[in-house]
Design a protein around this motif. Structure first.
Motif, short mmCIF file in Angstrom:
data_model
loop_
_atom_site.label_atom_id
_atom_site.label_comp_id
_atom_site.label_asym_id
_atom_site.label_seq_id
_atom_site.Cartn_x
_atom_site.Cartn_y
_atom_site.Cartn_z
N ALA A 115 0.92 -1.06 0.05
CA ALA A 115 0.22 0.14 -0.03
C ALA A 115 0.86 1.17 -0.05
O ALA A 115 0.68 2.09 -0.79
N GLN A 116 2.06 1.26 0.80
CA GLN A 116 2.78 2.32 0.91
C GLN A 116 3.43 2.63 -0.51
O GLN A 116 3.61 3.72 -0.86
N LEU A 142 -5.11 3.53 -0.35
CA LEU A 142 -6.17 3.90 0.81
C LEU A 142 -6.92 2.76 0.73
O LEU A 142 -7.53 2.10 1.90
N GLU A 143 -7.58 2.07 -0.16
CA GLU A 143 -8.53 0.79 -0.18
C GLU A 143 -7.78 -0.22 0.60
O GLU A 143 -8.43 -1.03 1.49
N LEU A 144 -6.50 -0.45 0.28
CA LEU A 144 -5.74 -1.55 1.01
C LEU A 144 -5.36 -1.11 2.55
O LEU A 144 -5.51 -2.02 3.47
N ARG A 145 -5.21 0.10 2.80
CA ARG A 145 -5.00 0.46 4.24
C ARG A 145 -6.43 0.33 4.91
O ARG A 145 -6.44 -0.17 6.03
N ARG A 146 -7.61 0.63 4.40
CA ARG A 146 -8.75 0.51 5.01
C ARG A 146 -9.05 -0.76 5.19
O ARG A 146 -9.72 -1.39 6.21
N GLU A 147 -8.55 -1.77 4.37
CA GLU A 147 -8.93 -3.40 4.43
C GLU A 147 -7.94 -3.82 5.44
O GLU A 147 -8.35 -4.88 6.17
N LEU A 148 -6.79 -3.16 5.70
CA LEU A 148 -5.79 -4.06 6.66
C LEU A 148 -5.58 -3.50 7.68
O LEU A 148 -5.15 -4.24 8.71
#
Length: 149
Positions: A115-116, A142-148
């Motif tokens: 994500a970064q 952003l989508e990955l961070r929200r999921e993780l």
């Protein structure tokens, strides 16, 4: 005098010059050689250090390691911010793309480091004026961070 200037420059840049005499000395020396020349020299030295770090990490850990991804991230971020004689912003994109490739290989898609890497690539595209690509990678990050998280 050169070592005192270098040491004082570091202090001044960090806004930690403890003595007015050091600050005055630095400013006098800058006036002698020209601030632009000092900046070019310092910027080139920083890039050289980051390139050296990257090569050292590649030799020690291999070109597809997390350590190399981090070294490329530092160099890419520097190039993104310091467009000019020391670096180009297209170099930032090259490093960001390579970091994405390494992170995907090491961690897969669903990982905070990936994500970064997407976020950094999006920032590179933003600086280059490639806004659609920038938005796509920022939204994916952003989508990955929200999921993780």
């Amino acid at each position: 005098a050169k070592s005192r200037l270098t040491y004082s420059l570091i202090q001044l840049e960090s806004a930690h010059a403890g003595k007015d005499a050091d600050r005055d000395y630095i400013l006098r020396e800058f006036e002698k050689v020209g601030l632009a020349r000092v900046n070019e020299t310092v910027m080139a030295a920083i890039k050289d250090s980051l390139v050296f770090l990257l090569k050292k990490m590649e030799a020690k850990f291999g070109s597809d390691s997390a350590e190399v991804a981090n070294a490329r991230r530092y160099l890419g971020t520097y190039c993104m911010c310091m467009d000019g004689s020391a670096c180009s912003r297209t170099e930032s994109e090259e490093h960001a793309l390579e970091v994405v490739r390494i992170q995907l290989q090491l961690n897969g898609e669903r990982h905070l480091d990936t994500a970064q890497a997407y976020c950094d690539l999006g920032s590179s595209y933003y600086i280059l004026g490639r806004f659609e690509e920038s938005e796509r990678y920022h939204l994916r990050a952003l989508e990955l961070r929200r999921e993780l998280l």
